[in-house]
Scaffold this motif. Structure first.
Motif, PDB file in Angstrom:
ATOM      1  N   GLU A  32     -45.135  26.148  22.043  1.00 57.54           N
ATOM      2  CA  GLU A  32     -44.889  26.629  23.005  1.00 57.54           C
ATOM      3  C   GLU A  32     -44.167  28.117  22.597  1.00 57.54           C
ATOM      4  OE1 GLU A  32     -43.782  26.002  25.747  1.00 57.54           O
ATOM      5  OE2 GLU A  32     -45.073  24.710  25.694  1.00 57.54           O
ATOM      6  N   LYS A  33     -44.212  28.021  21.238  1.00 53.94           N
ATOM      7  CA  LYS A  33     -43.827  29.875  21.136  1.00 53.94           C
ATOM      8  C   LYS A  33     -45.008  30.131  20.581  1.00 53.94           C
ATOM      9  CE  LYS A  33     -39.640  28.210  18.473  1.00 53.94           C
ATOM     10  NZ  LYS A  33     -38.851  27.854  17.420  1.00 53.94           N
ATOM     11  N   TYR A  34     -46.406  30.170  20.027  1.00 62.40           N
ATOM     12  CA  TYR A  34     -47.279  30.297  20.321  1.00 62.40           C
ATOM     13  C   TYR A  34     -47.767  31.862  20.925  1.00 62.40           C
ATOM     14  CZ  TYR A  34     -52.235  31.373  19.322  1.00 62.40           C
ATOM     15  OH  TYR A  34     -53.216  31.406  18.510  1.00 62.40           O
ATOM     16  N   THR A  78     -48.287  25.096  27.608  1.00 61.60           N
ATOM     17  CA  THR A  78     -47.598  25.536  26.740  1.00 61.60           C
ATOM     18  C   THR A  78     -47.902  26.914  27.690  1.00 61.60           C
ATOM     19  OG1 THR A  78     -49.869  27.110  25.474  1.00 61.60           O
ATOM     20  CG2 THR A  78     -48.748  25.250  24.888  1.00 61.60           C
ATOM     21  N   GLN A  79     -46.759  27.933  27.004  1.00 65.80           N
ATOM     22  CA  GLN A  79     -46.663  29.449  27.831  1.00 65.80           C
ATOM     23  C   GLN A  79     -47.453  30.703  27.363  1.00 65.80           C
ATOM     24  OE1 GLN A  79     -43.005  30.780  27.185  1.00 65.80           O
ATOM     25  NE2 GLN A  79     -41.289  28.963  27.495  1.00 65.80           N
ATOM     26  N   TRP A  80     -48.100  30.367  26.518  1.00 66.42           N
ATOM     27  CA  TRP A  80     -49.706  31.097  26.454  1.00 66.42           C
ATOM     28  C   TRP A  80     -50.527  31.140  27.226  1.00 66.42           C
ATOM     29  CZ3 TRP A  80     -54.153  29.740  24.266  1.00 66.42           C
ATOM     30  CH2 TRP A  80     -55.222  30.596  23.518  1.00 66.42           C
ATOM     31  N   PHE A  81     -50.765  29.619  27.393  1.00 68.74           N
ATOM     32  CA  PHE A  81     -52.048  29.061  28.383  1.00 68.74           C
ATOM     33  C   PHE A  81     -51.778  29.744  29.216  1.00 68.74           C
ATOM     34  CE2 PHE A  81     -54.678  26.654  31.077  1.00 68.74           C
ATOM     35  CZ  PHE A  81     -56.212  26.702  30.715  1.00 68.74           C
ATOM     36  N   ASN A  82     -50.862  29.425  30.186  1.00 69.38           N
ATOM     37  CA  ASN A  82     -50.451  30.272  31.400  1.00 69.38           C
ATOM     38  C   ASN A  82     -50.523  31.191  31.753  1.00 69.38           C
ATOM     39  OD1 ASN A  82     -50.706  27.019  32.449  1.00 69.38           O
ATOM     40  ND2 ASN A  82     -47.945  27.045  31.942  1.00 69.38           N
ATOM     41  N   SER A  83     -50.186  31.898  30.281  1.00 68.70           N
ATOM     42  CA  SER A  83     -49.848  33.746  30.730  1.00 68.70           C
ATOM     43  C   SER A  83     -51.164  34.290  30.715  1.00 68.70           C
ATOM     44  CB  SER A  83     -48.923  33.834  29.278  1.00 68.70           C
ATOM     45  OG  SER A  83     -49.084  34.067  28.459  1.00 68.70           O
ATOM     46  N   GLY A 142     -54.696  32.683  31.753  1.00 70.49           N
ATOM     47  CA  GLY A 142     -55.260  32.465  32.751  1.00 70.49           C
ATOM     48  C   GLY A 142     -56.582  32.940  32.434  1.00 70.49           C
ATOM     49  N   ASN A 143     -56.697  32.613  31.370  1.00 69.17           N
ATOM     50  CA  ASN A 143     -58.308  32.924  31.010  1.00 69.17           C
ATOM     51  C   ASN A 143     -59.043  30.812  30.519  1.00 69.17           C
ATOM     52  OD1 ASN A 143     -57.236  32.158  28.715  1.00 69.17           O
ATOM     53  ND2 ASN A 143     -57.980  33.899  27.637  1.00 69.17           N
ATOM     54  N   ASN A 144     -57.847  30.362  31.278  1.00 73.48           N
ATOM     55  CA  ASN A 144     -58.593  29.016  31.121  1.00 73.48           C
ATOM     56  C   ASN A 144     -59.035  28.259  29.923  1.00 73.48           C
ATOM     57  OD1 ASN A 144     -58.514  26.460  32.332  1.00 73.48           O
ATOM     58  ND2 ASN A 144     -60.707  27.012  32.861  1.00 73.48           N
ATOM     59  N   SER A 145     -58.185  29.060  28.522  1.00 74.70           N
ATOM     60  CA  SER A 145     -58.988  28.608  27.155  1.00 74.70           C
ATOM     61  C   SER A 145     -57.704  28.707  26.041  1.00 74.70           C
ATOM     62  CB  SER A 145     -59.404  29.629  26.935  1.00 74.70           C
ATOM     63  OG  SER A 145     -59.213  30.716  26.172  1.00 74.70           O
ATOM     64  N   VAL A 146     -58.104  28.438  25.252  1.00 75.03           N
ATOM     65  CA  VAL A 146     -57.185  27.685  24.023  1.00 75.03           C
ATOM     66  C   VAL A 146     -57.733  28.790  22.642  1.00 75.03           C
ATOM     67  CG1 VAL A 146     -57.406  25.415  24.836  1.00 75.03           C
ATOM     68  CG2 VAL A 146     -58.846  26.015  23.179  1.00 75.03           C
ATOM     69  N   PRO A 147     -56.913  28.798  21.848  1.00 77.42           N
ATOM     70  CA  PRO A 147     -56.683  29.581  20.691  1.00 77.42           C
ATOM     71  C   PRO A 147     -58.088  29.049  20.038  1.00 77.42           C
ATOM     72  CG  PRO A 147     -55.318  28.921  20.746  1.00 77.42           C
ATOM     73  CD  PRO A 147     -55.442  28.488  21.777  1.00 77.42           C
TER      74      PRO A 147
END
Length: 168
Positions: free
Chosen positions: A102-104, A135-140, A142-147
């Motif tokens: 979540e902090k990512y 996760t917040q990172w995924f939602n922020s 907005g490119n529908n991808s993971v790290p």
């Protein structure tokens, strides 16, 4: 035997250091510490046993047998503790991993730990790549991808997009 036990205990502790951000319960190391303590005691007791054998002392050999039985009991208790704490450690790790995920943000120290973990263990998310969607990172982003750390090492042009799960 003492050298082998020392190696196993030290290996567990050394491995634990790489992932200590994910483990809040420090008692998870208790079996490894017990194994190292038993190894040190076994070495000392082995020397006593050798001396008792050379002197052919019945009292010394009896004491040696009693101490070996105590060591065996300690090893069994270390095994039981490891078995008992297995599920607790798994639950704790999953909960802590979720909070770290979540902090990512891709920039902070927790992000570096997550990337390291995913690259070293060849995994993505807590259970799978879909964990990133909450996760917040995924939602922020907005490119529908993971790290990028979720990408397989052999995938050359992996972008982390969820529409290419075979590359994750």
């Amino acid at each position: 035997a003492a050298a082998g036990l020392s190696y196993v205990g030290a290996y567990v502790i050394n491995t634990y250091k790489s992932y200590d951000n994910f483990l809040q319960d420090k008692y998870a190391l208790l079996p490894a510490v017990i194994i190292i303590c038993v190894a040190v005691v076994m070495f000392i007791i082995g020397l006593i046993g050798c001396c008792a054998t050379f002197r052919e002392s019945r009292v010394g050999l009896g004491l040696f047998l009693a101490i070996i039985l105590v060591i065996f009991i300690a090893e069994v208790s270390a095994f039981v503790l490891g078995f008992v704490y297995r599920e607790k450690v798994k639950t704790d790790v999953q909960g802590t991993m979720r909070s770290v995920f979540e902090k990512y943000d891709g920039k902070n120290s927790e992000s570096a730990v997550v990337d390291y973990l995913q690259e070293q263990l060849h995994c993505c998310g807590v259970k799978n790549y879909s964990d990133w969607t909450t996760t917040q990172w995924f939602n922020s982003t907005g490119n529908n991808s993971v790290p990028q750390s979720c990408c397989q090492q052999e995938a050359k042009n992996c972008t982390g997009h969820l529409d290419q799960p075979q590359e994750l």
